[in-house]
Scaffold this motif. Structure first.
Motif, short mmCIF file in Angstrom:
data_model
loop_
_atom_site.label_atom_id
_atom_site.label_comp_id
_atom_site.label_asym_id
_atom_site.label_seq_id
_atom_site.Cartn_x
_atom_site.Cartn_y
_atom_site.Cartn_z
N GLN A 160 0.79 -1.28 0.01
CA GLN A 160 0.08 -0.08 -0.01
C GLN A 160 0.86 1.18 0.12
O GLN A 160 1.96 1.06 0.49
CB GLN A 160 -0.82 0.07 1.15
CG GLN A 160 -2.02 -1.02 1.08
CD GLN A 160 -3.11 -0.75 2.19
OE1 GLN A 160 -2.72 -0.70 3.51
NE2 GLN A 160 -4.55 -1.01 2.04
N THR A 161 0.20 2.14 -0.59
CA THR A 161 0.86 3.51 -0.47
C THR A 161 0.12 4.69 0.24
O THR A 161 -1.01 4.33 0.54
CB THR A 161 1.28 4.04 -1.98
OG1 THR A 161 0.11 4.21 -2.69
CG2 THR A 161 1.98 3.06 -2.83
N ILE A 162 0.61 5.98 0.20
CA ILE A 162 -0.08 6.89 0.67
C ILE A 162 -1.42 7.25 0.38
O ILE A 162 -2.40 7.74 0.70
CB ILE A 162 0.87 8.24 0.86
CG1 ILE A 162 0.48 9.23 1.93
CG2 ILE A 162 1.06 8.74 -0.55
CD1 ILE A 162 1.48 10.52 2.03
N ASP A 163 -1.60 6.90 -0.86
CA ASP A 163 -2.86 7.04 -1.81
C ASP A 163 -3.81 6.22 -1.25
O ASP A 163 -5.04 6.43 -1.29
CB ASP A 163 -2.49 6.81 -3.25
CG ASP A 163 -1.85 7.97 -3.80
OD1 ASP A 163 -1.89 9.03 -3.24
OD2 ASP A 163 -0.95 7.69 -4.71
N ASP A 164 -3.51 5.23 -0.29
CA ASP A 164 -4.56 4.08 0.10
C ASP A 164 -5.05 4.31 1.46
O ASP A 164 -6.11 3.62 1.96
CB ASP A 164 -3.86 2.71 0.18
CG ASP A 164 -3.34 2.21 -1.20
OD1 ASP A 164 -4.44 2.23 -2.09
OD2 ASP A 164 -2.41 1.91 -1.40
N SER A 193 -7.62 5.86 3.82
CA SER A 193 -8.94 6.16 3.84
C SER A 193 -8.96 7.45 4.62
O SER A 193 -8.15 7.74 5.56
CB SER A 193 -9.74 5.00 4.37
OG SER A 193 -9.60 5.01 5.66
N GLU A 194 -10.29 8.37 4.36
CA GLU A 194 -10.64 9.41 5.00
C GLU A 194 -10.62 9.03 6.72
O GLU A 194 -10.18 10.01 7.43
CB GLU A 194 -11.76 10.08 4.52
CG GLU A 194 -11.76 10.63 3.17
CD GLU A 194 -13.45 11.18 2.89
OE1 GLU A 194 -14.11 11.19 3.77
OE2 GLU A 194 -13.23 11.87 1.58
N THR A 216 3.86 12.38 5.13
CA THR A 216 4.62 12.11 4.21
C THR A 216 5.01 10.63 4.38
O THR A 216 5.14 9.90 5.62
CB THR A 216 5.73 12.92 3.88
OG1 THR A 216 6.30 12.88 2.75
CG2 THR A 216 6.79 12.59 5.12
N MET A 245 6.37 15.45 -1.89
CA MET A 245 5.81 14.33 -1.67
C MET A 245 5.15 14.42 -0.16
O MET A 245 4.54 13.45 0.58
CB MET A 245 6.77 13.13 -1.49
CG MET A 245 7.48 12.59 -2.60
SD MET A 245 8.43 11.49 -2.45
CE MET A 245 7.51 9.85 -1.72
N ARG A 252 2.24 15.83 2.10
CA ARG A 252 0.67 16.37 1.94
C ARG A 252 0.47 16.99 3.30
O ARG A 252 0.81 16.95 4.44
CB ARG A 252 -0.21 15.12 1.69
CG ARG A 252 0.32 14.39 0.50
CD ARG A 252 -0.62 13.28 0.26
NE ARG A 252 -0.43 12.67 -1.20
CZ ARG A 252 -1.08 11.63 -1.66
NH1 ARG A 252 -2.33 11.35 -1.22
NH2 ARG A 252 -0.60 10.98 -2.67
#
Length: 215
Positions: free
Chosen positions: A57-61, A63-64, A92, A115, A117
């Motif tokens: 998994q990455t940072i994009d995974d 969830s809210e 990050t 990188m 956020r």
């Protein structure tokens, strides 16, 4: 001392953790995992909070719900940030954290600022912070040993994968050679290139027959 928390069940089985002080933070920085995501209140002193994602998994995974848990926890563990609203929390991947010899203990920078956020936390949500605190567990882990154990397991897994890859490649090579041999043998068996026993007999007349023709 490291504090461990369990994220809300509906987002998955995730562990959120943070060090007791800047010295533990330094250890967490040094022995982090590629799946770790680091959180900190922007431009304020705060705890270094991490969430460990699942492998692959990455940072994009994130969830809210998981993001809210991490952001609320880091805000609650910031003396200044806990007192004010509309706090920015930066986060990050662990491997983007930059540490140089000139930095103070617990201080970090970033290899790639792009990188990093930011999420805005409007206010403290006590129901979230209280729920997380109920799951809090204190441990004194050997972070170096944990990282080395994972590294050894990963290297062992890679060796197995490489061995399996070489075995597959060797089997594919042998299969190709086998098919090539079969095609070569079939070429020799083409009817136009074959000679029957009858043809051999007719083409190889006996010496006696040749003498009779001569006479």
């Amino acid at each position: 001392m490291v504090f461990y928390f369990k994220a809300r069940p509906d987002v998955g089985d995730y562990t959120i953790f943070m060090g007791l002080d800047k010295h533990e933070n330094e250890e967490l920085i040094r022995y982090g995992f590629p799946e770790d995501i680091w959180f900190h209140v922007d431009k304020m002193s705060s705890a270094h909070v991490y969430v460990r994602l699942n492998k692959g998994q990455t940072i994009d995974d994130i969830s809210e719900g998981l993001l809210e848990d991490c952001a609320q926890l880091v805000k609650a563990n910031s003396i200044q940030g806990n007192k004010v609203n509309n706090v920015d929390v930066v986060y990050t991947p662990w491997y983007n954290l930059k540490k140089t010899a000139s930095m103070d203990v617990g201080q970090v920078g970033f290899h790639n600022p792009k990188m990093v956020r930011t999420v805005k936390v409007e206010k403290r949500l006590n129901e979230v912070v209280n729920r997380l605190n109920k799951t809090k567990v204190e441990r004194t882990p050997d972070l170096k040993a944990e990282r080395e154990a994972i590294g050894a397991a990963e290297r062992s897994e890679k060796k197995v994968q490489m061995r399996d890859k070489k075995r597959r490649e060797e089997m594919e090579r042998l299969e190709k050679e086998k098919l090539a041999d079969i095609r070569s043998y079939k070429g020799l068996m083409v009817s136009e290139k074959m000679t029957s026993n009858k043809q051999i007999a007719s083409e190889n007349r006996s010496l006696q027959e040749m003498e009779e023709d001569f006479m």
